[in-house]
Design a protein around this motif. Sequence first.
Motif, PDB file in Angstrom:
ATOM      1  N   LYS A 189     -10.321 -36.814  16.877  1.00 28.95           N
ATOM      2  CA  LYS A 189     -11.184 -36.389  15.775  1.00 28.95           C
ATOM      3  C   LYS A 189     -11.668 -34.965  15.978  1.00 28.95           C
TER       4      LYS A 189
ATOM      5  N   SER B  21     -19.155 -41.361  12.027  1.00 28.95           N
ATOM      6  CA  SER B  21     -18.325 -40.321  12.643  1.00 28.95           C
ATOM      7  C   SER B  21     -19.011 -39.660  13.824  1.00 28.95           C
TER       8      SER B  21
ATOM      9  N   SER C 146     -21.779 -42.847   6.268  1.00 28.80           N
ATOM     10  CA  SER C 146     -20.458 -42.309   6.579  1.00 28.80           C
ATOM     11  C   SER C 146     -20.530 -41.316   7.750  1.00 28.80           C
TER      12      SER C 146
END
Length: 291
Positions: free
Chosen positions: A2, A290, A286
């Motif tokens: 990521k 992450s 959201s």
Amino acid sequence: MKRIIILLGIITALSVFTFGQDMFASFIDGEAYVQEGGEWYDLFAGDALDSGSTVKLGADTVAEITAGGKKIVLDKPGVYKIKELLEKSVRNASWGDNAVVKKFITGTNKAASKTAVMGVRGDEAESTSVEWLTEDNMVLTDAKELIEEGNYQEAISLLAENRDEAFDEELPEYDFYLGKCYYIAGEPGKALAAFSRVDPDPSAEFYPDFVILEGNLFLDSFNFEQALDLFDEYLRKDNVSETAQAVTFFSAKALNAMGNKDEARKRLKRVSDMNPASDIGKEAESILNSF
């Protein structure tokens, strides 16, 4: 993986900023300088810059730099390297869905506006000795109608033409709506310069919108500490409303940028818990996923 993807995104975005794109000072309010050959020279609106430029801001100065069609705003005294500003701008823009955030930045507090208008009408019914205030409010009322219709440039012209004739009590509202119009019209430097003239009263109709707008301009100008101070001051008075949910979200962004990820995570969780079904509640969730 990521982090690699994020890094590649930053590199790609920077290439858009720095190759084949015009870069210049698009707005200066105060004292600004650019370094050339080891010497400092006055920086004016329209002066060309490049990614290797270094600029300096004096006290009480707002500067706007346009690079590749995007705008960077500065309002803190100090020395800045353009390349570093571009990198920070890309990282800053990566927080959240801009479409979701924009809803809160450009929205109007309908309930507060209605209450304020009713209050003015009540005063007029009780007294005929406030004709000067009524006439001044007509300019503000007309400007608000233009804003509601999306005619921001017309609202700017109306407010700017009448500002010098306004009474001192009305100036904060004039400058707030000027700043709001400039912001929505894509002129953040002028918006921040207008907001800097406002000494907001928490009881004012426009105060919630002012916190959202000026706070996000502080975030965009990397003035995270001042943004957080503004947000926290608001949250001490209101921590339950829809506006409070948005302000908490923006305060989490400031904390994250300042390196306080633990507190940023806590605030994002608070945003999600306040109303998980709202757009900004979903956005907070959201981002949490992450982290």
